[in-house]
Design a protein around this motif. Structure first.
Motif, PDB file in Angstrom:
ATOM      1  N   PRO A 170       0.848  -1.131  -0.119  1.00 16.84           N
ATOM      2  CA  PRO A 170      -0.104  -0.102  -0.015  1.00 16.84           C
ATOM      3  C   PRO A 170       0.696   1.156   0.039  1.00 16.84           C
ATOM      4  O   PRO A 170       0.502   2.262  -0.791  1.00 16.84           O
ATOM      5  CB  PRO A 170      -0.781   0.164   1.129  1.00 16.84           C
ATOM      6  N   HIS A 171       1.875   1.306   0.935  1.00 19.09           N
ATOM      7  CA  HIS A 171       2.837   2.555   0.819  1.00 19.09           C
ATOM      8  C   HIS A 171       4.161   2.011   0.522  1.00 19.09           C
ATOM      9  O   HIS A 171       4.969   1.858   1.766  1.00 19.09           O
ATOM     10  CB  HIS A 171       2.678   3.234   2.150  1.00 19.09           C
ATOM     11  N   PRO A 172       4.724   1.710  -0.510  1.00 22.46           N
ATOM     12  CA  PRO A 172       5.848   0.998  -0.875  1.00 22.46           C
ATOM     13  C   PRO A 172       7.114   1.976  -0.633  1.00 22.46           C
ATOM     14  O   PRO A 172       7.628   2.594  -1.642  1.00 22.46           O
ATOM     15  CB  PRO A 172       6.053   0.616  -2.220  1.00 22.46           C
ATOM     16  N   THR A 173       7.562   2.260   0.496  1.00 25.05           N
ATOM     17  CA  THR A 173       8.679   3.039   0.715  1.00 25.05           C
ATOM     18  C   THR A 173       9.604   2.616   1.665  1.00 25.05           C
ATOM     19  O   THR A 173       8.833   2.257   3.090  1.00 25.05           O
ATOM     20  CB  THR A 173       8.340   4.526   0.783  1.00 25.05           C
ATOM     21  N   GLY A 174      10.880   2.657   1.839  1.00 23.99           N
ATOM     22  CA  GLY A 174      11.535   2.429   2.937  1.00 23.99           C
ATOM     23  C   GLY A 174      11.483   1.026   3.708  1.00 23.99           C
ATOM     24  O   GLY A 174      11.788   0.941   4.812  1.00 23.99           O
ATOM     25  N   PHE A 175      11.497  -0.075   3.010  1.00 21.51           N
ATOM     26  CA  PHE A 175      11.215  -1.461   3.577  1.00 21.51           C
ATOM     27  C   PHE A 175      12.672  -2.089   2.945  1.00 21.51           C
ATOM     28  O   PHE A 175      13.061  -1.911   1.748  1.00 21.51           O
ATOM     29  CB  PHE A 175      10.273  -2.173   3.571  1.00 21.51           C
ATOM     30  N   VAL A 176      12.831  -3.352   3.739  1.00 24.30           N
ATOM     31  CA  VAL A 176      13.829  -4.293   3.398  1.00 24.30           C
ATOM     32  C   VAL A 176      13.667  -5.474   3.394  1.00 24.30           C
ATOM     33  O   VAL A 176      12.895  -6.151   4.644  1.00 24.30           O
ATOM     34  CB  VAL A 176      15.357  -3.967   4.381  1.00 24.30           C
ATOM     35  N   ILE A 177      13.778  -6.440   2.249  1.00 22.18           N
ATOM     36  CA  ILE A 177      13.284  -7.833   2.450  1.00 22.18           C
ATOM     37  C   ILE A 177      14.720  -8.430   2.198  1.00 22.18           C
ATOM     38  O   ILE A 177      15.240  -8.483   0.746  1.00 22.18           O
ATOM     39  CB  ILE A 177      12.331  -8.336   1.486  1.00 22.18           C
ATOM     40  N   GLY A 237      -0.412 -13.386  -1.388  1.00 25.89           N
ATOM     41  CA  GLY A 237      -1.518 -12.470  -0.686  1.00 25.89           C
ATOM     42  C   GLY A 237      -0.926 -11.863   0.720  1.00 25.89           C
ATOM     43  O   GLY A 237      -1.852 -11.375   1.300  1.00 25.89           O
ATOM     44  N   THR A 238       0.275 -11.453   0.862  1.00 22.47           N
ATOM     45  CA  THR A 238       0.674 -10.759   1.869  1.00 22.47           C
ATOM     46  C   THR A 238       0.636  -9.243   1.787  1.00 22.47           C
ATOM     47  O   THR A 238       0.920  -9.049   0.635  1.00 22.47           O
ATOM     48  CB  THR A 238       2.037 -11.402   2.318  1.00 22.47           C
ATOM     49  N   THR A 239       0.367  -8.694   2.810  1.00 24.01           N
ATOM     50  CA  THR A 239       0.260  -7.201   2.689  1.00 24.01           C
ATOM     51  C   THR A 239       1.469  -6.651   3.503  1.00 24.01           C
ATOM     52  O   THR A 239       1.700  -7.144   4.627  1.00 24.01           O
ATOM     53  CB  THR A 239      -0.762  -6.528   3.215  1.00 24.01           C
ATOM     54  N   ILE A 240       2.367  -5.673   2.796  1.00 24.26           N
ATOM     55  CA  ILE A 240       3.539  -5.098   3.632  1.00 24.26           C
ATOM     56  C   ILE A 240       3.474  -3.550   3.498  1.00 24.26           C
ATOM     57  O   ILE A 240       3.382  -3.189   2.413  1.00 24.26           O
ATOM     58  CB  ILE A 240       4.897  -5.695   3.118  1.00 24.26           C
ATOM     59  N   TYR A 241       3.427  -2.952   4.716  1.00 20.63           N
ATOM     60  CA  TYR A 241       3.362  -1.461   4.811  1.00 20.63           C
ATOM     61  C   TYR A 241       4.717  -1.016   4.827  1.00 20.63           C
ATOM     62  O   TYR A 241       5.565  -1.632   4.710  1.00 20.63           O
ATOM     63  CB  TYR A 241       2.685  -1.158   5.864  1.00 20.63           C
ATOM     64  N   GLN A 242       5.115   0.323   5.051  1.00 23.75           N
ATOM     65  CA  GLN A 242       6.235   0.897   4.876  1.00 23.75           C
ATOM     66  C   GLN A 242       7.079   0.844   5.945  1.00 23.75           C
ATOM     67  O   GLN A 242       6.738   0.526   7.155  1.00 23.75           O
ATOM     68  CB  GLN A 242       6.099   2.475   4.820  1.00 23.75           C
TER      69      GLN A 242
END
Length: 182
Positions: A85-92, A101-106
């Motif tokens: 929903p808010h794709p910024t500043g994350f690390v995988i 079907g996973t949801t990941i926020y910022q």
């Protein structure tokens, strides 16, 4: 194993609510979540080719990191239907596994400790902003992790954890949930 375009359709459906391939370009331009996932998929696909394609894949990956501030390692295993929903500043991290079907926020970090193992995130999970999980842990299917949570232990399926360190709030399916003291 799903075909590339079937995975793209699942990602488009998750991020834009449709899988109309005629709307691929407008969706890419107007939906930053889909754009980040799509560029990751393209970079991974290019890495499967010869030397020139592998280098092109790294360029696409680097461009994606620069434009979205999302560091999704090319060696991570991400199932179709990732919603950002808010794709910024994350690390995988490189060995992370994320279910469909996973949801990941910022500002989420999914990484490893000194152990060579990465976390496994189940299908249908929701990871709210500033969530941190590192090490050989598992987040069960359909689990919800609250904002700002630091997960130090595995989380069972159909549960909710919150806090730093994360504590169980709900166990079991929401209709049959049992509240745990926090």
């Amino acid at each position: 194993m799903m075909k590339f375009w079937d995975v793209v359709k699942a990602d488009m459906r998750a991020n834009a609510g449709h899988a109309n391939m005629l709307k691929l370009l407008p969706t890419f331009i107007c939906n930053p979540g889909f754009a980040a996932v799509f560029l990751h998929r393209v970079a991974c696909k290019l890495r499967q080719g010869g030397m020139v394609r592998r280098r092109l894949g790294l360029l696409v990956w680097r461009w994606n990191v620069g434009r979205s501030a999302c560091h999704i390692n090319l060696d991570s295993d991400i199932a179709p239907g990732l919603f950002l929903p808010h794709p910024t500043g994350f690390v995988i991290g490189s060995g992370a596994k994320i279910g469909s079907g996973t949801t990941i926020y910022q500002a989420v970090t999914i990484g490893k400790t000194a152990s060579p193992q990465y976390p496994v995130i189940g299908a249908g999970c929701v990871l709210y902003p500033n969530f941190l999980v590192i090490g050989p842990l598992a987040i069960g299917d359909r689990a919800i992790v609250g904002a700002g949570s630091v997960v130090l232990k595995s989380v069972p399926a159909d549960s909710m954890v919150v806090g730093n360190p994360a504590k169980m709030l709900l166990v079991g399916h929401p209709q049959n949930a049992v509240a745990q003291p926090v």
